[in-house]
Design an enzyme around this catalytic site. Structure first.
Site, mmCIF file in Angstrom:
data_model
loop_
_atom_site.group_PDB
_atom_site.id
_atom_site.type_symbol
_atom_site.label_atom_id
_atom_site.label_comp_id
_atom_site.label_asym_id
_atom_site.label_seq_id
_atom_site.Cartn_x
_atom_site.Cartn_y
_atom_site.Cartn_z
ATOM 1 N N ASP A 29 -1.564 7.713 -5.244
ATOM 2 C CA ASP A 29 -2.221 6.440 -5.462
ATOM 3 C C ASP A 29 -1.329 5.587 -6.371
ATOM 4 O O ASP A 29 -0.445 6.116 -7.048
ATOM 5 C CB ASP A 29 -3.580 6.701 -6.120
ATOM 6 C CG ASP A 29 -4.266 5.433 -6.559
ATOM 7 O OD1 ASP A 29 -4.461 4.532 -5.725
ATOM 8 O OD2 ASP A 29 -4.612 5.346 -7.754
ATOM 9 N N ASP A 31 -2.454 2.208 -8.521
ATOM 10 C CA ASP A 31 -3.083 1.725 -9.746
ATOM 11 C C ASP A 31 -3.770 2.852 -10.504
ATOM 12 O O ASP A 31 -4.634 3.554 -9.968
ATOM 13 C CB ASP A 31 -4.112 0.641 -9.417
ATOM 14 C CG ASP A 31 -3.450 -0.638 -8.919
ATOM 15 O OD1 ASP A 31 -2.501 -1.090 -9.572
ATOM 16 O OD2 ASP A 31 -3.887 -1.169 -7.883
#
Length: 225
Positions: A29, A31
């Site tokens: 991922d 953020d």
């Protein structure tokens, strides 16, 4: 610099005794995982909440790890698709202009260097659009060999589509992928894809990490064994 930081030696909670020997690719991922953009994300949603008289704390919680369009649609289900798309686009514009305190997370550069040294395929799978992802990764000085964004999927996290696309493009069985996430929606997406899931920020997962330095050390030890 992160590239020179030593890996954490603390064991990962929930880690199988055999470690991670079957990992053939790492899907990250963006953020909150590779890039610390939490403050920027929160500012954007708090500003948007104020415009519509919504509880900012509740909105920030709902927005964690999911595409902006999903957040807007959940909060205003009566809005037309056109208005939802316009509001989501406005939020993405706001975020692209707010990069001042966007930095790599602890151990991010070390993990990237470790993946490259070990020859492990890796990708970034994010709920951001391509423009925002490119801006934030550039600000953090991270260049993934494969980037899968909300522009590449028809359904965002917690749906597994993004992770399945990344695994397919890397030519790796999803069951041999390690997904690294920091949100409940992301963890759910990784699990639904059939991957092993490692988490940050104490999210329940197969492996609970302190930071990415720890993961870099784990992968290095597994390959050296």
């Amino acid at each position: 610099m992160e590239r020179n930081a030593e890996a954490s030696t603390e064991p990962a909670a929930g880690l199988p005794a055999a470690g991670l020997p079957s990992v053939a690719a790492v899907l990250l991922d963006m953020d909150g995982t590779l890039v610390d953009s939490d403050a920027a994300v929160e500012r954007a949603w708090r500003a948007w909440s104020a415009e519509y008289g919504l509880d900012p704390d509740a909105v920030v919680e709902i927005a964690q790890g999911v595409p902006a369009i999903s957040t807007v649609r959940r909060l205003w289900p009566e809005w037309s698709d056109e208005r939802v798309r316009a509001e989501a686009a406005r939020q993405l514009d706001r975020k692209c202009l707010d990069l001042a305190d966007v930095v790599p997370t602890p151990g991010a550069h070390q993990l990237v260097a470790t993946l490259e040294r070990l020859g492990l395929p890796w990708a970034v799978v994010t709920s951001a659009d391509t423009r925002l992802a490119t801006a934030r990764l550039g600000q953090a000085d991270i260049s993934p060999p494969l980037l899968v964004t909300v522009d590449d999927v028809t359904v965002g996290k917690p749906d597994p589509q993004g992770y399945l696309i990344a695994a397919r493009r890397l030519g790796v069985d999803p069951a041999r992928c390690l997904v690294v996430e920091d949100s409940d929606a992301g963890v759910a997406a990784g699990r639904a894809a059939g991957a092993t899931v490692a988490s940050l920020k104490g999210r329940p997962a197969d492996v609970v990490l302190v930071d990415l330095r720890q993961l870099a050390g784990m992968l290095s030890r597994d390959r050296a064994a």
